[in-house]
Design a protein around this motif. Structure first.
Motif, PDB file in Angstrom:
ATOM      1  N   ASP A  91       0.806  -1.209   0.000  1.00 20.46           N
ATOM      2  CA  ASP A  91       0.000   0.000   0.000  1.00 20.46           C
ATOM      3  C   ASP A  91       0.845   1.267   0.000  1.00 20.46           C
ATOM      4  OD1 ASP A  91      -2.379  -1.191  -0.235  1.00 20.46           O
ATOM      5  OD2 ASP A  91      -2.901  -1.149   1.877  1.00 20.46           O
ATOM      6  N   SER A  92       2.061   1.161   0.501  1.00 18.94           N
ATOM      7  CA  SER A  92       2.900   2.351   0.562  1.00 18.94           C
ATOM      8  C   SER A  92       3.615   2.601  -0.756  1.00 18.94           C
ATOM      9  CB  SER A  92       3.938   2.191   1.673  1.00 18.94           C
ATOM     10  OG  SER A  92       4.691   1.027   1.456  1.00 18.94           O
ATOM     11  N   SER A  93       3.397   1.715  -1.722  1.00 20.77           N
ATOM     12  CA  SER A  93       4.118   1.832  -2.977  1.00 20.77           C
ATOM     13  C   SER A  93       3.333   2.633  -4.011  1.00 20.77           C
ATOM     14  CB  SER A  93       4.418   0.436  -3.523  1.00 20.77           C
ATOM     15  OG  SER A  93       4.931   0.512  -4.820  1.00 20.77           O
ATOM     16  N   GLU A  94       4.070   3.445  -4.756  1.00 22.99           N
ATOM     17  CA  GLU A  94       3.442   4.300  -5.762  1.00 22.99           C
ATOM     18  C   GLU A  94       2.898   3.499  -6.941  1.00 22.99           C
ATOM     19  OE1 GLU A  94       1.933   7.406  -7.785  1.00 22.99           O
ATOM     20  OE2 GLU A  94       2.563   7.269  -5.685  1.00 22.99           O
ATOM     21  N   VAL A  95       3.686   2.524  -7.401  1.00 22.92           N
ATOM     22  CA  VAL A  95       3.259   1.698  -8.540  1.00 22.92           C
ATOM     23  C   VAL A  95       1.913   1.055  -8.262  1.00 22.92           C
ATOM     24  CG1 VAL A  95       4.200   0.100 -10.230  1.00 22.92           C
ATOM     25  CG2 VAL A  95       5.671   1.010  -8.433  1.00 22.92           C
ATOM     26  N   ILE A  96       1.776   0.571  -7.044  1.00 21.36           N
ATOM     27  CA  ILE A  96       0.560  -0.132  -6.654  1.00 21.36           C
ATOM     28  C   ILE A  96      -0.669   0.757  -6.752  1.00 21.36           C
ATOM     29  CG2 ILE A  96      -0.577  -1.160  -4.666  1.00 21.36           C
ATOM     30  CD1 ILE A  96       1.482  -2.915  -6.085  1.00 21.36           C
ATOM     31  N   ALA A  97      -0.522   1.996  -6.351  1.00 23.26           N
ATOM     32  CA  ALA A  97      -1.631   2.937  -6.434  1.00 23.26           C
ATOM     33  C   ALA A  97      -2.020   3.160  -7.886  1.00 23.26           C
ATOM     34  CB  ALA A  97      -1.223   4.248  -5.776  1.00 23.26           C
ATOM     35  N   GLN A  98      -1.021   3.280  -8.752  1.00 26.28           N
ATOM     36  CA  GLN A  98      -1.298   3.464 -10.174  1.00 26.28           C
ATOM     37  C   GLN A  98      -2.017   2.258 -10.750  1.00 26.28           C
ATOM     38  OE1 GLN A  98       2.595   4.150 -11.717  1.00 26.28           O
ATOM     39  NE2 GLN A  98       2.746   6.240 -10.891  1.00 26.28           N
ATOM     40  N   ASP A  99      -1.579   1.063 -10.360  1.00 23.50           N
ATOM     41  CA  ASP A  99      -2.228  -0.153 -10.841  1.00 23.50           C
ATOM     42  C   ASP A  99      -3.714  -0.142 -10.504  1.00 23.50           C
ATOM     43  OD1 ASP A  99       0.190  -1.017 -11.774  1.00 23.50           O
ATOM     44  OD2 ASP A  99       0.566  -2.427 -10.139  1.00 23.50           O
ATOM     45  N   LYS A 100      -4.005   0.187  -9.262  1.00 25.30           N
ATOM     46  CA  LYS A 100      -5.404   0.178  -8.827  1.00 25.30           C
ATOM     47  C   LYS A 100      -6.221   1.225  -9.577  1.00 25.30           C
ATOM     48  CE  LYS A 100      -5.046  -1.648  -4.118  1.00 25.30           C
ATOM     49  NZ  LYS A 100      -5.252  -1.344  -2.676  1.00 25.30           N
ATOM     50  N   GLU A 101      -5.609   2.349  -9.833  1.00 29.21           N
ATOM     51  CA  GLU A 101      -6.312   3.407 -10.563  1.00 29.21           C
ATOM     52  C   GLU A 101      -6.653   2.947 -11.976  1.00 29.21           C
ATOM     53  OE1 GLU A 101      -7.443   5.995  -9.145  1.00 29.21           O
ATOM     54  OE2 GLU A 101      -8.418   6.615 -11.019  1.00 29.21           O
ATOM     55  N   ARG A 102      -5.664   2.332 -12.632  1.00 25.69           N
ATOM     56  CA  ARG A 102      -5.905   1.836 -13.988  1.00 25.69           C
ATOM     57  C   ARG A 102      -6.921   0.709 -14.008  1.00 25.69           C
ATOM     58  NH1 ARG A 102      -0.008   2.789 -15.173  1.00 25.69           N
ATOM     59  NH2 ARG A 102       0.304   0.948 -13.881  1.00 25.69           N
ATOM     60  N   LEU A 103      -6.929  -0.072 -12.942  1.00 27.69           N
ATOM     61  CA  LEU A 103      -7.868  -1.197 -12.882  1.00 27.69           C
ATOM     62  C   LEU A 103      -9.311  -0.725 -12.983  1.00 27.69           C
ATOM     63  CD1 LEU A 103      -8.469  -4.208 -12.451  1.00 27.69           C
ATOM     64  CD2 LEU A 103      -8.395  -3.789  -9.989  1.00 27.69           C
ATOM     65  N   LYS A 104      -9.574   0.458 -12.455  1.00 25.36           N
ATOM     66  CA  LYS A 104     -10.937   0.986 -12.474  1.00 25.36           C
ATOM     67  C   LYS A 104     -11.458   1.146 -13.902  1.00 25.36           C
ATOM     68  CE  LYS A 104     -10.334   3.528  -8.131  1.00 25.36           C
ATOM     69  NZ  LYS A 104     -10.078   4.874  -7.548  1.00 25.36           N
ATOM     70  N   HIS A 105     -10.548   1.449 -14.810  1.00 30.14           N
ATOM     71  CA  HIS A 105     -10.973   1.694 -16.191  1.00 30.14           C
ATOM     72  C   HIS A 105     -10.675   0.511 -17.107  1.00 30.14           C
ATOM     73  CE1 HIS A 105      -9.780   5.607 -14.302  1.00 30.14           C
ATOM     74  NE2 HIS A 105     -11.067   5.785 -14.497  1.00 30.14           N
ATOM     75  N   ALA A 106     -10.150  -0.570 -16.541  1.00 34.47           N
ATOM     76  CA  ALA A 106      -9.826  -1.747 -17.356  1.00 34.47           C
ATOM     77  C   ALA A 106     -11.107  -2.436 -17.785  1.00 34.47           C
ATOM     78  CB  ALA A 106      -8.943  -2.706 -16.576  1.00 34.47           C
ATOM     79  N   VAL A 107     -11.182  -2.846 -19.051  1.00 38.09           N
ATOM     80  CA  VAL A 107     -12.383  -3.498 -19.563  1.00 38.09           C
ATOM     81  C   VAL A 107     -12.018  -4.785 -20.288  1.00 38.09           C
ATOM     82  CG1 VAL A 107     -13.737  -1.414 -19.803  1.00 38.09           C
ATOM     83  CG2 VAL A 107     -12.215  -2.102 -21.653  1.00 38.09           C
ATOM     84  N   ARG A 108     -12.950  -5.694 -20.288  1.00 37.78           N
ATOM     85  CA  ARG A 108     -12.793  -6.887 -21.107  1.00 37.78           C
ATOM     86  C   ARG A 108     -13.012  -6.484 -22.549  1.00 37.78           C
ATOM     87  NH1 ARG A 108     -15.574 -12.133 -18.378  1.00 37.78           N
ATOM     88  NH2 ARG A 108     -14.877 -11.787 -16.228  1.00 37.78           N
ATOM     89  N   MET A 109     -12.190  -7.016 -23.428  1.00 34.96           N
ATOM     90  CA  MET A 109     -12.164  -6.459 -24.778  1.00 34.96           C
ATOM     91  C   MET A 109     -13.156  -7.084 -25.740  1.00 34.96           C
ATOM     92  SD  MET A 109      -8.131  -6.076 -24.849  1.00 34.96           S
ATOM     93  CE  MET A 109      -7.260  -4.589 -24.371  1.00 34.96           C
ATOM     94  N   GLY A 110     -13.342  -8.318 -25.788  1.00 36.15           N
ATOM     95  CA  GLY A 110     -14.166  -8.905 -26.834  1.00 36.15           C
ATOM     96  C   GLY A 110     -15.552  -9.144 -26.408  1.00 36.15           C
ATOM     97  N   PRO A 111     -16.271 -10.167 -26.864  1.00 34.15           N
ATOM     98  CA  PRO A 111     -15.707 -10.941 -27.973  1.00 34.15           C
ATOM     99  C   PRO A 111     -16.028 -10.292 -29.302  1.00 34.15           C
ATOM    100  CG  PRO A 111     -17.570 -12.061 -26.988  1.00 34.15           C
ATOM    101  CD  PRO A 111     -17.499 -10.725 -26.375  1.00 34.15           C
ATOM    102  N   THR A 112     -15.045 -10.444 -30.186  1.00 30.81           N
ATOM    103  CA  THR A 112     -15.112  -9.879 -31.524  1.00 30.81           C
ATOM    104  C   THR A 112     -15.218  -8.358 -31.501  1.00 30.81           C
ATOM    105  OG1 THR A 112     -16.342 -11.842 -32.138  1.00 30.81           O
ATOM    106  CG2 THR A 112     -16.154 -10.189 -33.793  1.00 30.81           C
ATOM    107  N   ALA A 113     -15.346  -7.821 -30.331  1.00 29.69           N
ATOM    108  CA  ALA A 113     -15.307  -6.378 -30.144  1.00 29.69           C
ATOM    109  C   ALA A 113     -16.242  -5.645 -31.088  1.00 29.69           C
ATOM    110  CB  ALA A 113     -13.881  -5.851 -30.317  1.00 29.69           C
TER     111      ALA A 113
END
Lengths: 116, 116
Positions: A91-113
């Motif tokens: 939790d004290s790590s900067e990278v980890i905070a960024q990962d969690k932030e990006r996770l909020k906007h992560a989406v499943r891509m398909g199928p066939t999109a």
DNA sequence: AGAATATATGCGGATATGCGAATATTCGCC
DNA sequence: GGCGAATATTCGCATATCCGCATATATTCT
């Protein structure tokens, strides 16, 4: 003894700790992990496989995707005492905070999109 | 986060797990560890150093020897939950049993080995 | 100071690890 | 079946890890 070594090796890598952290938030398919950590596909897949082999994750197929989630069932003896340690250290790590932030906007891509 | 990785790496090696197991029995100097594990001096010294650097061990000088012991003080947050895991995994191993057997007969060698 | 012991460290080689790029495999949809 | 998307795997390379051997440092005893 070799199992324990395998377990510890699985946790000896920054990429895999980041993946574990994300999956503790919620289960993810490979492409969501790629997005959250902003890493390549092969890198995500390979490290997910290592964590699975060590018993930390289970994979279940869901249509086109393969969804990984923390395996509390079999890995509980490791995960339970370690989860807190991971939390405290990560939790004290900067990278980890960024990962969690990006996770909020992560989406499943398909199928066939195309359905989008 | 890097500290956690260092910690896990320290536990990702058979030699170091064996050392840890022996030191959980009782504190030892380097030459006793060599005898118990039946390994070379440099190998014992280097791996003891790695465990110390990770915070699992403390070293105190006692005359000619340097005595290593498990550092429950600072490493407690790792050692406590892990100790049981180590025990469970290690006790079933053949190597570990041999280490403990040899430890019973391990002796401090000097100084000058003449007073004996 | 000098000899002997205990420990740490530098070096070179063998092996393991992690990665990206490319390729193979599996699945869903038309 | 054929195409495209999601995932897995192979390959080659760069780096890290582990070890033995030799050497350096520290300590004790005479």
């Amino acid at each position: 003894m070799q199992d324990l070594i395998k377990t510890m090796k699985a946790l000896s890598d920054e990429t895999r700790l980041r993946i574990l952290n994300v999956l503790l938030e919620r289960e993810c398919c490979v492409c969501e992990v790629m997005q959250a950590l902003d890493i390549s596909q092969s890198r995500a897949s390979r490290n997910l496989g290592i964590l699975e082999d060590a018993g930390f994750l289970t994979a279940k197929r869901d249509g086109a995707w393969i969804v990984y989630s923390v395996d509390w069932q079999t890995a509980n003896r490791y995960a339970t005492p370690l989860a807190k340690l991971l939390r405290d250290s990560l939790d004290s790590s900067e990278v980890i905070a960024q990962d969690k932030e990006r996770l909020k906007h992560a989406v499943r891509m398909g199928p066939t999109a195309l359905g989008k």
